[in-house]
Design an enzyme around this catalytic site. Structure first.
Site, PDB file in Angstrom:
ATOM      1  N   GLY A 154       0.835  -1.189   0.000  1.00  0.00           N
ATOM      2  CA  GLY A 154       0.000   0.000   0.000  1.00  0.00           C
ATOM      3  C   GLY A 154       0.871   1.239   0.000  1.00  0.00           C
ATOM      4  O   GLY A 154       2.036   1.190   0.416  1.00  0.00           O
TER       5      GLY A 154
ATOM      6  N   GLN B 234       3.162   9.868   1.174  1.00  0.00           N
ATOM      7  CA  GLN B 234       4.421   9.124   1.208  1.00  0.00           C
ATOM      8  C   GLN B 234       5.311   9.405   0.001  1.00  0.00           C
ATOM      9  O   GLN B 234       6.486   9.060   0.012  1.00  0.00           O
ATOM     10  CB  GLN B 234       4.161   7.624   1.311  1.00  0.00           C
ATOM     11  CG  GLN B 234       3.574   7.214   2.649  1.00  0.00           C
ATOM     12  CD  GLN B 234       3.366   5.729   2.700  1.00  0.00           C
ATOM     13  OE1 GLN B 234       2.332   5.211   2.309  1.00  0.00           O
ATOM     14  NE2 GLN B 234       4.395   5.024   3.175  1.00  0.00           N
TER      15      GLN B 234
ATOM     16  N   CYS C 114       6.384   0.078   7.552  1.00  0.00           N
ATOM     17  CA  CYS C 114       5.978   1.195   6.697  1.00  0.00           C
ATOM     18  C   CYS C 114       7.145   1.631   5.829  1.00  0.00           C
ATOM     19  O   CYS C 114       8.278   1.740   6.313  1.00  0.00           O
ATOM     20  CB  CYS C 114       5.494   2.358   7.559  1.00  0.00           C
ATOM     21  SG  CYS C 114       4.927   3.784   6.623  1.00  0.00           S
ATOM     22  N   LEU C 115       6.841   1.905   4.562  1.00  0.00           N
ATOM     23  CA  LEU C 115       7.874   2.363   3.636  1.00  0.00           C
ATOM     24  C   LEU C 115       8.485   3.692   4.069  1.00  0.00           C
ATOM     25  O   LEU C 115       9.640   3.969   3.770  1.00  0.00           O
ATOM     26  CB  LEU C 115       7.305   2.479   2.223  1.00  0.00           C
ATOM     27  CG  LEU C 115       6.847   1.167   1.583  1.00  0.00           C
ATOM     28  CD1 LEU C 115       6.106   1.440   0.278  1.00  0.00           C
ATOM     29  CD2 LEU C 115       8.017   0.229   1.357  1.00  0.00           C
TER      30      LEU C 115
ATOM     31  N   HIS D 279      -4.141   1.525   7.760  1.00  0.00           N
ATOM     32  CA  HIS D 279      -2.790   2.094   7.807  1.00  0.00           C
ATOM     33  C   HIS D 279      -2.665   3.228   6.781  1.00  0.00           C
ATOM     34  O   HIS D 279      -2.169   4.318   7.106  1.00  0.00           O
ATOM     35  CB  HIS D 279      -1.781   0.974   7.504  1.00  0.00           C
ATOM     36  CG  HIS D 279      -0.361   1.408   7.456  1.00  0.00           C
ATOM     37  ND1 HIS D 279       0.561   1.043   8.420  1.00  0.00           N
ATOM     38  CD2 HIS D 279       0.330   2.161   6.552  1.00  0.00           C
ATOM     39  CE1 HIS D 279       1.737   1.561   8.103  1.00  0.00           C
ATOM     40  NE2 HIS D 279       1.627   2.233   6.975  1.00  0.00           N
ATOM     41  N   GLU D 280      -3.114   2.986   5.539  1.00  0.00           N
ATOM     42  CA  GLU D 280      -2.981   4.000   4.488  1.00  0.00           C
ATOM     43  C   GLU D 280      -3.883   5.208   4.746  1.00  0.00           C
ATOM     44  O   GLU D 280      -3.475   6.353   4.526  1.00  0.00           O
ATOM     45  CB  GLU D 280      -3.274   3.394   3.107  1.00  0.00           C
ATOM     46  CG  GLU D 280      -2.350   2.263   2.695  1.00  0.00           C
ATOM     47  CD  GLU D 280      -0.869   2.586   2.802  1.00  0.00           C
ATOM     48  OE1 GLU D 280      -0.476   3.759   2.684  1.00  0.00           O
ATOM     49  OE2 GLU D 280      -0.092   1.643   3.029  1.00  0.00           O
TER      50      GLU D 280
ATOM     51  N   HIS E  70      -2.358   7.602   7.079  1.00  0.00           N
ATOM     52  CA  HIS E  70      -1.384   8.506   6.449  1.00  0.00           C
ATOM     53  C   HIS E  70      -2.056   9.794   5.976  1.00  0.00           C
ATOM     54  O   HIS E  70      -1.450  10.871   6.031  1.00  0.00           O
ATOM     55  CB  HIS E  70      -0.709   7.833   5.241  1.00  0.00           C
ATOM     56  CG  HIS E  70       0.479   7.012   5.584  1.00  0.00           C
ATOM     57  ND1 HIS E  70       1.624   7.540   6.152  1.00  0.00           N
ATOM     58  CD2 HIS E  70       0.716   5.680   5.433  1.00  0.00           C
ATOM     59  CE1 HIS E  70       2.510   6.578   6.336  1.00  0.00           C
ATOM     60  NE2 HIS E  70       1.985   5.435   5.910  1.00  0.00           N
TER      61      HIS E  70
END
Length: 171
Positions: free
Chosen positions: A46, A51, A99-100, A141-142, A145
């Site tokens: 995702g 991000q 997480c990225l 999670h997304e 963000h």
């Protein structure tokens, strides 16, 4: 399509509430395609627009529902603009996330087991998704963000994985 640079903490864009998308133009389509390519290259399951340094309410998710049972299970791509969690189960589950934008860190986060997400697809048409399990976790999670919330804010426990430890899917 082009790869976008993933931003890392403490970049301030990750802490801002993202702006609602109102224009469904060529620039938005390019951003969507770039985000999908960036997510796949990272690799992640995702990615939210903040991000990649864009403060807009857009997420992309790609996940195979039966990945645990079938190694080559087909993945489904979700593109959701202005997503909102419409309903959430009372039942919650603690799970491990990465997480990225927070590299080399993992944490345990309590998330709703089932959610319903409303938003728009890439053409601006309404979508409603009933999600559960790991897919519901990815979406929560997304969407966090987009509110300037990182999983580390919700984690009950955080740690740096050992070099030989398998890192959880990056969302």
């Amino acid at each position: 399509m082009a790869l976008r640079e993933i931003v890392y903490t403490p970049d301030p864009v990750l802490r801002r509430k993202a702006h609602k998308i109102t224009k469904f133009d060529k620039d938005l389509q390019v951003l969507i395609d770039d985000m999908v390519e960036t997510m796949r290259e990272a690799p992640g399951v995702g990615l939210a627009a903040p991000q990649v340094g864009v403060s807009s309410r857009l997420i992309v998710v790609e996940y195979a529902e039966n990945e645990e049972e079938e190694e080559d299970a087909p993945k489904k791509l979700y593109v959701v603009i202005n997503p909102e969690i419409d309903e959430a189960s009372e039942d919650m589950e603690l799970g491990v996330e990465g997480c990225l934008s927070v590299p080399r860190m993992m944490g345990e986060v309590n998330r709703h087991l089932k959610i319903t997400v409303k938003g728009l697809n890439r053409q601006g048409k309404p979508v409603k998704l009933k999600l559960q399990g790991w897919l519901a976790r990815i979406f929560q999670h997304e969407i966090d963000h987009l509110e300037g919330i990182l999983y580390t804010d919700r984690a009950t426990k955080l740690w740096r994985p050992a070099d030989d430890e398998e890192v959880q899917d990056n969302v």
